[in-house]
Design a protein around this motif. Structure first.
Motif, PDB file in Angstrom:
ATOM      1  N   TRP A  36      31.118 -49.775  44.257  1.00 13.47           N
ATOM      2  CA  TRP A  36      31.431 -48.351  44.131  1.00 13.47           C
ATOM      3  C   TRP A  36      30.551 -47.783  43.026  1.00 13.47           C
ATOM      4  N   TYR A  37      29.816 -46.708  43.375  1.00 13.93           N
ATOM      5  CA  TYR A  37      29.031 -45.966  42.393  1.00 13.93           C
ATOM      6  C   TYR A  37      29.668 -44.590  42.211  1.00 13.93           C
ATOM      7  N   VAL A  38      29.541 -44.047  41.006  1.00 11.86           N
ATOM      8  CA  VAL A  38      30.083 -42.725  40.708  1.00 11.86           C
ATOM      9  C   VAL A  38      28.961 -41.842  40.184  1.00 11.86           C
ATOM     10  N   GLN A  39      28.986 -40.599  40.600  1.00  9.41           N
ATOM     11  CA  GLN A  39      27.963 -39.634  40.159  1.00  9.41           C
ATOM     12  C   GLN A  39      28.658 -38.359  39.701  1.00  9.41           C
ATOM     13  N   HIS A  40      28.623 -38.117  38.403  1.00  9.56           N
ATOM     14  CA  HIS A  40      29.161 -36.862  37.879  1.00  9.56           C
ATOM     15  C   HIS A  40      28.133 -35.755  38.048  1.00  9.56           C
ATOM     16  N   LEU A  41      28.622 -34.525  37.965  1.00 11.91           N
ATOM     17  CA  LEU A  41      27.784 -33.352  38.208  1.00 11.91           C
ATOM     18  C   LEU A  41      26.546 -33.367  37.313  1.00 11.91           C
ATOM     19  N   ASN A  42      25.398 -33.168  37.938  1.00 15.92           N
ATOM     20  CA  ASN A  42      24.108 -33.132  37.236  1.00 15.92           C
ATOM     21  C   ASN A  42      23.736 -34.448  36.556  1.00 15.92           C
ATOM     22  N   GLU A  43      24.315 -35.532  37.020  1.00 15.09           N
ATOM     23  CA  GLU A  43      23.954 -36.855  36.515  1.00 15.09           C
ATOM     24  C   GLU A  43      23.466 -37.724  37.677  1.00 15.09           C
ATOM     25  N   SER A  44      23.019 -38.915  37.341  1.00 15.01           N
ATOM     26  CA  SER A  44      22.587 -39.838  38.379  1.00 15.01           C
ATOM     27  C   SER A  44      23.709 -40.831  38.679  1.00 15.01           C
ATOM     28  N   PRO A  45      23.664 -41.477  39.840  1.00 12.76           N
ATOM     29  CA  PRO A  45      24.704 -42.460  40.174  1.00 12.76           C
ATOM     30  C   PRO A  45      24.687 -43.636  39.200  1.00 12.76           C
ATOM     31  N   ARG A  46      25.885 -44.148  38.912  1.00 11.09           N
ATOM     32  CA  ARG A  46      25.981 -45.355  38.091  1.00 11.09           C
ATOM     33  C   ARG A  46      27.078 -46.236  38.654  1.00 11.09           C
ATOM     34  N   LEU A  47      26.936 -47.526  38.404  1.00 15.00           N
ATOM     35  CA  LEU A  47      27.892 -48.484  38.938  1.00 15.00           C
ATOM     36  C   LEU A  47      29.269 -48.296  38.318  1.00 15.00           C
ATOM     37  N   LEU A  48      30.289 -48.262  39.171  1.00 11.87           N
ATOM     38  CA  LEU A  48      31.670 -48.187  38.701  1.00 11.87           C
ATOM     39  C   LEU A  48      32.321 -49.563  38.760  1.00 11.87           C
ATOM     40  N   LEU A  49      32.252 -50.198  39.930  1.00 14.60           N
ATOM     41  CA  LEU A  49      32.743 -51.572  40.017  1.00 14.60           C
ATOM     42  C   LEU A  49      32.172 -52.250  41.263  1.00 14.60           C
ATOM     43  N   LYS A  50      32.311 -53.566  41.277  1.00 15.83           N
ATOM     44  CA  LYS A  50      31.773 -54.313  42.407  1.00 15.83           C
ATOM     45  C   LYS A  50      32.769 -55.377  42.854  1.00 15.83           C
ATOM     46  N   SER A  51      32.648 -55.786  44.091  1.00 13.23           N
ATOM     47  CA  SER A  51      33.607 -56.726  44.672  1.00 13.23           C
ATOM     48  C   SER A  51      33.319 -58.153  44.220  1.00 13.23           C
TER      49      SER A  51
END
Lengths: 111, 114
Positions: A36-51
């Motif tokens: 799961w990657y998360v991208q906040h407004l005006n930012e780039s995607p970053r890793l949230l968690l992995k299986s």
């Protein structure tokens, strides 16, 4: 071919309510690896968690997900939404150093 | 701290013109990637590279070329830009030594083709 399907479009929640964003996948690999990657407004995607392994829960920053190979799912959950959780969330399937992303789910948390 | 930078951050191009998007990483990662992000399509892989001198086609390579002249640099080239290539482009890097490696994304380039 390999693919990822997510809850479509926009999910709107009131602060404090639980979060669940769906992710299912299709792959020929018997041992899939999901992110799961998360991208906040005006930012780039970053890793949230992995299986990890089948049926093992993984947690990070209050979010958790469990890989269920039996249902080809890796849903993202959180017990209580916060305003700062408003973002675009991507589920991704790892395929030999490449990632196949879903179309993303936008989460909007209202006060 | 992982560091991936992109230039330019914003670009307006004309149809038929040539556009080069640049990416630099200081992570010493072998693997680098170019994605485009569009509403309703998510992140889609255009080209990727396993190291200097190598480029591989991703899922949507048509209309794009890539160049990896060094470990640190990876460029995306649009020889004849079209309005359908208007998008936000992200570069990312990943460590080949870890099979299920996290990818680190740059800040993105917003490209508008008129």
């Amino acid at each position: 071919g390999d693919s990822v399907t997510q809850t479509e479009g926009l999910v709107t929640l009131t602060e404090g309510l639980p979060v669940m964003l769906n992710c299912t996948y299709q792959t020929i690999y018997s041992n899939p690896f999901l992110f799961w990657y998360v991208q906040h407004l005006n930012e780039s995607p970053r890793l949230l968690l992995k299986s990890f392994t089948d049926n093992k829960r993984t947690e990070h920053q209050g979010f958790h997900a469990t890989l269920h190979k039996s249902s080809s799912s890796f849903h993202l959950q959180k017990s209580s939404a916060q305003l700062s959780d408003s973002a675009l969330y991507y589920c991704a399937l790892h395929m030999g150093y490449k990632l196949t992303f879903g179309t993303g789910t936008s989460l909007l948390v209202d006060p | 701290e992982a560091a991936v930078t992109q230039s330019p951050r914003n670009k307006v191009a004309v149809t038929g013109g040539k556009v080069t998007l640049s990416c630099n990483q200081t992570n010493n990662h072998n693997n680098m990637y170019w994605y485009r992000q569009d509403t309703g399509h998510g992140l889609r892989l255009i080209h990727y590279s396993y190291g200097a001198g190598s480029t591989e086609k991703g899922d949507i390579p048509d209309g794009y070329k890539a160049s990896r002249p060094s470990q640190e640099n990876f460029s995306l080239i649009l020889e004849l830009a079209t309005p359908s290539q208007t998008s936000v482009y992200f570069c990312a890097s990943g460590d080949y030594r870890e099979v299920y490696a996290e990818q680190f994304f740059g800040p993105g380039t917003r490209l508008t083709v008129l």
